[in-house]
Design a protein around this motif. Structure first.
Motif, PDB file in Angstrom:
ATOM      1  N   LYS F  31       0.828  -1.303   0.004  1.00 46.19           N
ATOM      2  CA  LYS F  31       0.090   0.053  -0.059  1.00 46.19           C
ATOM      3  C   LYS F  31       0.977   1.123   0.122  1.00 46.19           C
ATOM      4  O   LYS F  31       0.681   2.056  -0.637  1.00 46.19           O
TER       5      LYS F  31
ATOM      6  N   GLU G  32      -9.002  -6.107  12.925  1.00 46.69           N
ATOM      7  CA  GLU G  32      -7.618  -5.796  12.706  1.00 46.69           C
ATOM      8  C   GLU G  32      -7.017  -7.411  12.906  1.00 46.69           C
ATOM      9  O   GLU G  32      -7.306  -8.059  13.987  1.00 46.69           O
ATOM     10  N   LYS G  33      -6.332  -7.702  11.912  1.00 47.72           N
ATOM     11  CA  LYS G  33      -5.686  -9.140  11.912  1.00 47.72           C
ATOM     12  C   LYS G  33      -4.227  -9.173  12.561  1.00 47.72           C
ATOM     13  O   LYS G  33      -3.316  -8.749  12.044  1.00 47.72           O
ATOM     14  N   ASP G  67      -0.162  -6.021  14.526  1.00 53.79           N
ATOM     15  CA  ASP G  67      -1.493  -5.744  13.716  1.00 53.79           C
ATOM     16  C   ASP G  67      -0.746  -6.239  12.105  1.00 53.79           C
ATOM     17  O   ASP G  67      -0.221  -5.271  11.639  1.00 53.79           O
ATOM     18  N   LYS G  68      -1.614  -6.784  11.357  1.00 51.49           N
ATOM     19  CA  LYS G  68      -1.139  -7.143   9.917  1.00 51.49           C
ATOM     20  C   LYS G  68      -1.325  -6.051   9.274  1.00 51.49           C
ATOM     21  O   LYS G  68      -0.502  -5.997   8.170  1.00 51.49           O
ATOM     22  N   TYR G  69      -2.037  -5.190   9.391  1.00 57.62           N
ATOM     23  CA  TYR G  69      -2.165  -3.840   8.491  1.00 57.62           C
ATOM     24  C   TYR G  69      -1.245  -2.733   9.048  1.00 57.62           C
ATOM     25  O   TYR G  69      -1.327  -1.679   8.424  1.00 57.62           O
ATOM     26  N   SER G  70      -0.269  -2.868   9.785  1.00 56.35           N
ATOM     27  CA  SER G  70       0.396  -1.755  10.348  1.00 56.35           C
ATOM     28  C   SER G  70       1.761  -1.898   9.479  1.00 56.35           C
ATOM     29  O   SER G  70       2.207  -2.912   8.847  1.00 56.35           O
TER      30      SER G  70
END
Lengths: 94, 94, 94, 94, 94, 94, 94
Positions: F31, G32-33, G67-70
């Motif tokens: 991203k 949050e994954k 957190d996977k999306y960090s």
């Protein structure tokens, strides 16, 4: 009993009465709806950046005015409470 | 009586008069509508990060100009009040 | 007279003149429209987190350039004023 | 002359030249459009929370690169200026 | 075992019971859904701007009320845990 | 040469290579797109609230990984540079 | 090798395993994954407003839950890494 954390306060909500003369009448057309309640528990207070803890201004038994839409509703032993931050309390009835 | 918390102030709102010569006339086309009122109660003040409390600049009896859309409306003993933060008060009429 | 609170300043707005040689001409196509005015009253200043009050840089009588869309318009004794924060003042004309 | 307040700086904008070899050529496809100008006036600086004033890094006469969309455009004595915060200045040309 | 970082706390979530008399019943129509759980691990605490670490108010074994939508769910050894910030805990059941 | 202000750093961008074994290959589906570059100039650093200046961790000549979408692109003497804040630099290649 | 700046940490991501008994199983339906990984490099830490640097709680070799999306994904020498802030790490596996 519930002990709120930090700068939180627990309120026993009162039914909003529409029309009163000697008491408090809450504005019905207000954007934020204030409401009264009785303080049943108070946290230790907010910790400042210098490490000091600010003792809450309100104490157990105080009748307070707060914004209806603040805080989180919790039921305990069949009684409905509201947990909110002291900064969401507008005023104390003296 | 109501005692505001922290840096809050309680105002007894005055009716906005449209046209005046020797008094205050509020702009009708302004985005934020200022209005005048009388201070009826003042909180202890804002607590700074160093633990100091800043005494409010306004005191009971002051006539103040504030933004109409600030604060929360509360009725008490048949009188309408406004609870707002001292920082929402624009000026004091001297 | 009106006494502004905190870091607020009261300005007597001047009519924007479209074309001038020796004075100030305000850009008509600017996103934020700067405008000039005369300072008529100054608050005590902003309170820092260490409890110190920062005295405003501007003083009564200063001609200042500010953003047209800042502040709140107030009429008093038939004269139109603008109450704005000192941080919305761009520059002083010297 | 105009004296900027606080951490503001006044810039005399330069015409952006499209193609240069020994000078600065500004990227045309950049999201933020940097542009060069000459500093003509500098404020006293930003006041920190401990009451100290941070003297600006730029001084009168410096050629600086700044973001085209920052600040407020002001005309004074037939010359176009830009009032912006020092933090919107990207670099000084040395 | 999992050791939370900073001001985080690990909670063993409890099944929300719809109707109870002597225990806690969570409001079903509340915007934020509070829920109870048992603290199984506590971080070292939040570091203040003066370098001090604030020891968490909750300790291992405490039964706490928290907002259902706070934190991050993690499974470990077949048990479901919730990692959340201490500031998301509303109250301790005493 | 360009001297960045405050906590800014000037980077000479490197072409992103799609596939490498011994070097850095940047994820194409990320991203935020990290990219490598060489530091060519460093500002004096960020000023803390206590008046202290934090010397940047990177120095001239460092190869750094940064987020492609950070900062502002500037051309100078026919070379393309990127001016970004030190906090937008992810890592130094050692 | 890559050296992260400030309060950043570099993680070698582990493949998320769907079903495990003695290890960590990550919730699939969580907003949050969280995911586990091994810390391969740690920055010097966050600089506080008083000039002090807070040493990170995690160290090289730690297995952490984050957190996977960090963070930002970076490839280096054919290995995929994740650069994230220490505050995005939820817990250390002990």
């Amino acid at each position: 009993m519930l002990k709120p954390l930090g700068d939180r306060v627990i309120i026993e909500a009162q039914e909003a009465k529409e029309e009163t003369v000697g008491g408090i009448v809450l504005a019905n057309n207000a954007k934020e709806k204030p409401q009264t309640g009785k303080v049943v528990a108070v946290g230790n207070g907010r910790v400042l950046d210098n490490g000091q803890t600010v003792t809450p201004e309100v104490k157990k038994g105080d009748e307070v005015v707060y914004d209806k839409y603040s805080g989180t509703s919790v039921d305990y032993d069949g009684q409905k409470y509201l947990v909110l931050k002291e900064s969401d309390i507008l005023a104390v009835v003296e």
